[in-house]
Design an enzyme around this catalytic site. Sequence first.
Site, PDB file in Angstrom:
ATOM      1  N   CYS A  33      35.419  33.178  55.151  1.00  8.23           N
ATOM      2  CA  CYS A  33      34.324  33.981  54.597  1.00  8.23           C
ATOM      3  C   CYS A  33      33.315  33.163  53.794  1.00  8.23           C
ATOM      4  O   CYS A  33      32.261  33.670  53.440  1.00  8.23           O
ATOM      5  CB  CYS A  33      34.888  35.071  53.697  1.00  8.23           C
ATOM      6  SG  CYS A  33      35.805  34.339  52.337  1.00  8.23           S
ATOM      7  N   ASP A  35      33.818  32.094  50.709  1.00  4.73           N
ATOM      8  CA  ASP A  35      33.999  32.287  49.269  1.00  4.73           C
ATOM      9  C   ASP A  35      34.601  31.032  48.631  1.00  4.73           C
ATOM     10  O   ASP A  35      35.275  30.247  49.298  1.00  4.73           O
ATOM     11  CB  ASP A  35      34.898  33.501  48.999  1.00  4.73           C
ATOM     12  CG  ASP A  35      34.191  34.802  49.370  1.00  4.73           C
ATOM     13  OD1 ASP A  35      32.973  34.764  49.590  1.00  4.73           O
ATOM     14  OD2 ASP A  35      34.869  35.833  49.448  1.00  4.73           O
ATOM     15  N   CYS A  58      35.773  37.951  46.845  1.00  2.00           N
ATOM     16  CA  CYS A  58      36.062  39.383  46.926  1.00  2.00           C
ATOM     17  C   CYS A  58      37.103  39.813  45.889  1.00  2.00           C
ATOM     18  O   CYS A  58      37.666  38.996  45.166  1.00  2.00           O
ATOM     19  CB  CYS A  58      36.572  39.693  48.327  1.00  2.00           C
ATOM     20  SG  CYS A  58      38.195  38.979  48.608  1.00  2.00           S
ATOM     21  N   CYS A 102      42.595  35.733  51.733  1.00  2.00           N
ATOM     22  CA  CYS A 102      41.910  35.543  50.440  1.00  2.00           C
ATOM     23  C   CYS A 102      42.862  34.930  49.410  1.00  2.00           C
ATOM     24  O   CYS A 102      42.423  34.213  48.506  1.00  2.00           O
ATOM     25  CB  CYS A 102      41.406  36.874  49.907  1.00  2.00           C
ATOM     26  SG  CYS A 102      40.480  37.834  51.114  1.00  2.00           S
TER      27      CYS A 102
HETATM   28 FE1  FES Z   1      36.426  35.824  51.015  1.00  2.00          FE
HETATM   29 FE2  FES Z   1      38.293  37.477  50.314  1.00  2.00          FE
HETATM   30  S1  FES Z   1      36.695  37.864  51.727  1.00  2.00           S
HETATM   31  S2  FES Z   1      38.108  35.399  49.762  1.00  2.00           S
END
Ligand code: FES
Length: 134
Positions: A33, A35, A58, A102
Amino acid sequence: MYNQKVLEAFAHPQNVGEIENPDGDGTVGNATCGDIMRITLRIVDDVIVDAKFQTFGCAAAIATSSTATQMVIGMTVDEALKLTNARVVEELEGLPPQKIHCSVLAEEAIKKAIENYRAKKANKPVDNGPIEYV
Ligand code: FES
């Protein structure tokens, strides 16, 4: 989607922030993602006495960062290296299957911060390269 424990950890995360001049410093990214999570550690005699996180991610990433930092405080670095994302998810009483990826961020950021601590301690070059995506 999320259980009460995860929602609580997300709404009231513990150990948010950064330790000044940390003994260990690790940042990783989630390849799925994009992140990013950074974990900084204060380590005295190989025991983690403080841990803080900054997560651009998230709810599951924030909840697992909070829980993982709480879990590693008081552990030796060897014990903390054995902390798995599965154990953190268990502590949170589960995550939806599509959010398990995640939880890998916290495990990897802790490992990277400990690697950074060990490199500094051994006077080896410290990895300040680009963020590693896991
Ligand atoms: Fe990116 Fe959860 S969607 S860490």
